[in-house]
Design an enzyme around this catalytic site. Sequence first.
Site, PDB file in Angstrom:
ATOM      1  N   LYS A 279       0.838  -1.204   0.000  1.00 60.20           N
ATOM      2  CA  LYS A 279       0.000   0.000   0.000  1.00 60.20           C
ATOM      3  C   LYS A 279       0.869   1.248   0.000  1.00 60.20           C
ATOM      4  O   LYS A 279       2.004   1.207   0.462  1.00 60.20           O
ATOM      5  CB  LYS A 279      -0.865   0.022   1.273  1.00 60.20           C
ATOM      6  CG  LYS A 279      -1.969  -1.002   1.324  1.00 60.20           C
ATOM      7  CD  LYS A 279      -2.759  -0.886   2.621  1.00 60.20           C
ATOM      8  CE  LYS A 279      -3.878  -1.908   2.692  1.00 60.20           C
ATOM      9  NZ  LYS A 279      -4.954  -1.691   1.713  1.00 60.20           N
ATOM     10  N   ARG A 353     -10.323 -11.625   2.111  1.00 59.75           N
ATOM     11  CA  ARG A 353     -11.162 -12.696   1.571  1.00 59.75           C
ATOM     12  C   ARG A 353     -10.448 -14.044   1.605  1.00 59.75           C
ATOM     13  O   ARG A 353     -11.085 -15.090   1.691  1.00 59.75           O
ATOM     14  CB  ARG A 353     -11.623 -12.322   0.149  1.00 59.75           C
ATOM     15  CG  ARG A 353     -10.489 -12.114  -0.809  1.00 59.75           C
ATOM     16  CD  ARG A 353     -10.906 -11.322  -2.039  1.00 59.75           C
ATOM     17  NE  ARG A 353     -10.977  -9.882  -1.793  1.00 59.75           N
ATOM     18  CZ  ARG A 353     -11.327  -8.992  -2.719  1.00 59.75           C
ATOM     19  NH1 ARG A 353     -11.649  -9.391  -3.937  1.00 59.75           N
ATOM     20  NH2 ARG A 353     -11.361  -7.716  -2.423  1.00 59.75           N
TER      21      ARG A 353
HETATM   22  N1  BES Z   1      -8.093  -3.846   4.597  1.00 63.10           N
HETATM   23  C1  BES Z   1      -8.235  -3.454   3.244  1.00 63.10           C
HETATM   24  C2  BES Z   1      -9.552  -2.701   3.004  1.00 63.10           C
HETATM   25  C3  BES Z   1      -9.574  -1.270   3.437  1.00 63.10           C
HETATM   26  C4  BES Z   1      -8.917  -0.303   2.717  1.00 63.10           C
HETATM   27  C5  BES Z   1     -10.311  -0.881   4.506  1.00 63.10           C
HETATM   28  C6  BES Z   1      -8.965   1.028   3.101  1.00 63.10           C
HETATM   29  C7  BES Z   1     -10.397   0.438   4.893  1.00 63.10           C
HETATM   30  C8  BES Z   1      -9.714   1.394   4.191  1.00 63.10           C
HETATM   31  C9  BES Z   1      -8.247  -4.683   2.352  1.00 63.10           C
HETATM   32  O1  BES Z   1      -7.429  -5.713   2.753  1.00 63.10           O
HETATM   33  C10 BES Z   1      -7.733  -4.225   1.020  1.00 63.10           C
HETATM   34  O2  BES Z   1      -6.609  -3.842   0.945  1.00 63.10           O
HETATM   35  N2  BES Z   1      -8.598  -4.268   0.004  1.00 63.10           N
HETATM   36  C11 BES Z   1      -8.239  -3.831  -1.298  1.00 63.10           C
HETATM   37  C12 BES Z   1      -8.815  -4.812  -2.280  1.00 63.10           C
HETATM   38  C13 BES Z   1      -8.344  -4.602  -3.674  1.00 63.10           C
HETATM   39  C14 BES Z   1      -6.880  -4.926  -3.787  1.00 63.10           C
HETATM   40  C15 BES Z   1      -9.153  -5.477  -4.585  1.00 63.10           C
HETATM   41  C16 BES Z   1      -8.813  -2.435  -1.509  1.00 63.10           C
HETATM   42  O3  BES Z   1      -9.930  -2.169  -1.053  1.00 63.10           O
HETATM   43  O4  BES Z   1      -8.127  -1.607  -2.088  1.00 63.10           O
HETATM   44 MN    MN Z   2      -5.458  -5.520   2.059  1.00 60.91          MN
END
Ligand code: BES
Ligand code: MN
Length: 501
Positions: A279, A353
């Site tokens: 990230k 997931r």
């Molecule tokens: N924990 C994150 C989701 C999240 C992101 C929650 C920002 C709150 C704020 C999750 O593990 C994630 O990174 N999801 C990705 C999925 C994507 C790669 C398909 C996302 O939401 O960007």
């Molecule tokens: Mn994630």
Amino acid sequence: MEFLVKSTAIGKQQTPCVVVGIHETRRLTPAAQQLDKVSRGYLTTILKRGDIKGKSGETLMLHNVPWTQCERVLLVGCGKKKELDAAAFGKIVAQAATALDKAGVKEAYCYLPELAPDGHDLPWAVRRTVETAADALYRFNQLKTRDKQNARLRRMIFDLDDPDQQRDARRAIREGKAIAKGRALAKDLANLPGNHCTPTHLAEQAKGLAEHHPALTVKVLDEKKMEALNMGALLAVARGSRQPARLIVLEYQGGGKGDKPCVLVGKGITFDSGGISIKPSPAMDEMKYDMCGAASVLGALCAVAEMRLPLNVVGIIPSCENLPDGNAVKPGDIVTSMSGQTIEILNTDAEGRLILCDALTYSEQFDPDTVIDIATLTGACVIALGKHYSGLLGNDEQLIGDILAAGEASGDVAWQLPLGKDYQQQLKSNFADMANIGGREGGTITAACFLSRFTEKLTWAHLDIAGTAWLGGHKKGATGRPVPLLVQYLIDRCNKQERQE
Ligand code: BES
Ligand code: MN
Ligand code: ZN
């Protein structure tokens, strides 16, 4: 905080403070009227001067009100009577509690529950007052060595004469305190940073709960046991971390032995860096909150055990960190889940997931009545619904309806999104049974579509709490949601059972 019921005479209590409401514009509530009488019109005089109009959110602290025994009277603006709904009531209570605490008041008689909105009764108002006051005074000071600013308000008293009302109010206090305790536990765990709150720490917390409540038993699976169960998806996420993964199983038996349990599955990523699909840095610290689903499961079970609800509940928490490392899972890797289905991991940041799918398959052995998973799953959910509603998807409209209703009743609301078949195509993989991402479009829905492939044998719903579980900015902190929703859902299930018997 302590909550009590007493039968006293308003204005005659020797107490640091008495709290009464004022409606807009300058209208005395019943308790305020009585206090006005005792003080021989003092409140009316103050209102005439215009210091407080009664707008929702206004407060005015009065000292040494004539002919009363209390040190102070807190006037709380309650807005227009016909606009006072459940949400407005909660805001008023929160404002009152904050004002009391700011003034350094240690004890107060609170008359706000007499203002139960239409469609709600006194016990409802008492329970909501307890929950809301406790939540407003929550502080997270564990890791500060100075400037702790602990809450100062210690005791709130409700003045009721009628024995039936007293009994109902005491029960409401017990419920409110149980929910507040569960919510505070969820907040504490979520606010703890990743170096403190590890998968092992979550497991220790679960053990602590089980030690405290005889109706709770706990089992913690280590990575070896997960390997034996072929949890290839969960273990893939855990590979990049030095912290060992845990699968926590908490069983609450409040119902009969043969009663099918409600299963709660909570995402417990104690830090989500994204892994190799790392990230960006800004606000990455907030990814310590990626275990809020797990925290809400522990909080809900804590409340359920405190309340001794007559039903069976199982909490399942898959927990690990998501970090980059030479041993970490890589984009393109293909893993085999416990269900036997293969997954092409195209983005290691879609890890929630992956740990949930194995936990959901694991839940089948409990022959559940219903299964609800709770997860900070997608940033897309924050875009779709903001910070107000949790996203809700599932494969059973009855269960969805029950969860939506519990959200409305508890003030911890959810909104349904469609789990349409057409979205499933976005998960196609050229090399495995499915990919772990479905592209930018409908990200919350494709994430739920992914989970739906592991819940075909279950009555299942999914709560995406990415927007609701914590606040950012200067109010940064966990909200403890959706503990109130989950507990309300379980309370409602007990009442339904009772009616059917
Ligand atoms: N924990 C994150 C989701 C999240 C992101 C929650 C920002 C709150 C704020 C999750 O593990 C994630 O990174 N999801 C990705 C999925 C994507 C790669 C398909 C996302 O939401 O960007
Ligand atoms: Mn994630
Ligand atoms: Zn995550």
